[in-house]
Scaffold this active site. Structure first.
Site, PDB file in Angstrom:
ATOM      1  N   GLY A   1       8.204   4.100  -1.355  1.00  0.00           N
ATOM      2  CA  GLY A   1       6.936   4.386  -0.079  1.00  0.00           C
ATOM      3  C   GLY A   1       7.572   4.826   0.837  1.00  0.00           C
TER       4      GLY A   1
ATOM      5  N   CYS B   1      12.785 -10.376   3.855  1.00  0.00           N
ATOM      6  CA  CYS B   1      12.463 -10.010   2.764  1.00  0.00           C
ATOM      7  C   CYS B   1      11.946 -11.659   1.690  1.00  0.00           C
ATOM      8  CB  CYS B   1      11.857  -8.802   1.232  1.00  0.00           C
ATOM      9  SG  CYS B   1      13.260  -8.890   0.318  1.00  0.00           S
TER      10      CYS B   1
ATOM     11  N   VAL C   1       1.009  -0.760  -0.356  1.00  0.00           N
ATOM     12  CA  VAL C   1       0.434   0.235   0.299  1.00  0.00           C
ATOM     13  C   VAL C   1       0.758   1.219  -0.369  1.00  0.00           C
ATOM     14  CG1 VAL C   1       0.007   0.495   2.384  1.00  0.00           C
ATOM     15  CG2 VAL C   1      -1.763   1.287   1.165  1.00  0.00           C
TER      16      VAL C   1
ATOM     17  N   CYS D   1      19.845  -3.100   1.218  1.00  0.00           N
ATOM     18  CA  CYS D   1      19.100  -3.437   0.079  1.00  0.00           C
ATOM     19  C   CYS D   1      18.949  -1.499  -0.651  1.00  0.00           C
ATOM     20  CB  CYS D   1      17.653  -4.544   0.251  1.00  0.00           C
ATOM     21  SG  CYS D   1      16.741  -4.064  -1.958  1.00  0.00           S
TER      22      CYS D   1
END
Length: 374
Positions: A133, A208, A19, A109
């Site tokens: 984001g 992740c 989102v 990252c």
């Protein structure tokens, strides 16, 4: 001072499928920029569906990102950076743990993938900026120089994991959510108003590339089991472990040493020695660190000269500590005003001057406070 220049820019929006990145891309487009969405395929073998996955690299995530781009009305591509990600982030992560250090793969990252590999490719294709984001702010000063600052909402601030960005990278970074003083629920409500299907999608968390969140199991699969000793500060053997890489400085749970401490209080991991495959445990007071030396400093602007007083953050969701810090050669030497605990080699220390990010470095060694005899 403002984060977004007045003239429209060609912006490459990194869209994870979540989102935050979707709303950031939508805001950039709404501001009049020429936005193109891109999803980074970082896993060589992505899970088909997010069920049971905790990261942001599944096939379902790429589809969610594509649907969001379609709603926003921007072009969308998937770029395969799996090989670069494996080399610069995953292999680095494993090597750091094998060496007895505690890395932060999110910083690596951001440094190596999102603001190096991705940015380099974006600039080569004629883009002006990369949009993400993240909750942080890039402030443009009157002289045109840029500064990285904490987000307006400290509860969501992510400047710690961006502390590796240098001048060149900041000049092409855009964080549309950074000046937003809203709750995550309000960000989701905005996504819903924009008809973005990811409005109610759960946040990604943990690491992740470790889908099930089992870091120790992931490392055991990569490094194999290697039984070693768990000892106390005197060297007395208290138990065994199946791999020193499975521990971090300050860890309390999962020691499985059985024998209670003489004082009856909990014991914590104090040291990890990959050479001898030994884990040393002891009382909480032995974790107190008064100073440290960090290497590979990266400055978000001009490097400071001489000693200075700053606040320091030692982990992504940690608090701030008052410090005196000085660059010496290729190192950063830091002294804490008050002792801090749980400081591990491999972690990043990020220095702040108020809300401004001064820079970051990787902790190499620590100085412990002397423990008073009982």
């Amino acid at each position: 001072m403002t984060e977004t220049p007045q003239r429209p820019l060609r912006v490459l929006a990194a869209m994870s499928g979540g989102v935050d990145s979707a709303v950031a891309a939508a805001r950039a487009a709404e501001a009049g920029h020429d936005v193109t969405g891109v999803h980074l395929a970082l896993s060589a073998n992505p899970q088909s569906f997010r069920t049971g996955a905790r990261g942001c690299c599944t096939i379902e995530d790429s589809r969610d990102a594509r649907r969001a781009a379609d709603v926003i009305g921007i072009p969308f591509y998937v770029w395969d950076l799996a090989d670069r990600f494996r080399e610069d982030v995953v292999e680095d992560f494993v090597a750091e743990y094998e060496a007895g250090r505690t890395p932060n793969p999110c910083l690596r990252c951001n440094e190596k993938i999102k603001f190096a590999a991705l940015l380099d490719k974006a600039l080569a294709l004629g883009f002006d900026a990369v949009c993400t984001g993240h909750y942080a702010q890039v402030i443009v000063r009157e002289d045109g120089s840029r500064e990285l600052h904490r987000a307006s909402d400290m509860a969501k601030d992510q400047s710690y994991v961006l502390g590796v960005l240098d001048d060149r990278q900041l000049a092409h970074a855009m964080f549309p959510l950074g000046d937003t003083v809203t709750t995550k629920e309000e960000i989701r409500a905005e996504a819903e108003r924009r008809d973005l299907a990811v409005a109610k999608k759960p946040d990604s968390h943990d690491i992740c590339f470790i889908a099930d969140g089992d870091t120790q199991g992931f490392l055991a699969q990569r490094l194999g089991k290697a039984e070693g000793d768990i000892v106390d500060e005197s060297g007395a053997r208290l138990g065994t472990h199946e791999g020193a890489y499975g521990f971090t400085i300050g860890q309390r749970k999962g020691l499985r040493i059985g024998t209670p401490a003489p004082d009856g209080k909990p014991r914590y991991v104090l040291d990890i020695s990959p050479v001898t495959n030994t884990v040393t445990v002891g009382p909480a007071a032995s974790l107190d660190v008064t100073a440290l030396t960090a290497v590979k400093p990266r400055w978000c602007g001009t490097a400071p000269v001489g000693p200075g007083t700053y606040t320091a953050q030692l982990r992504a969701h940690g608090g701030e500590s008052e410090v005196t810090a000085e660059p010496v050669g290729g190192e950063l030497r830091v002294t804490f005003t008050e002792p801090v605990r749980g400081v591990a080699p491999g972690q990043a220390i990020v220095l702040y001057d108020g809300t401004r990010v001064v820079g970051s470095a990787t902790i190499a060694t620590t100085t412990r406070a002397p423990v008073a005899a009982v």
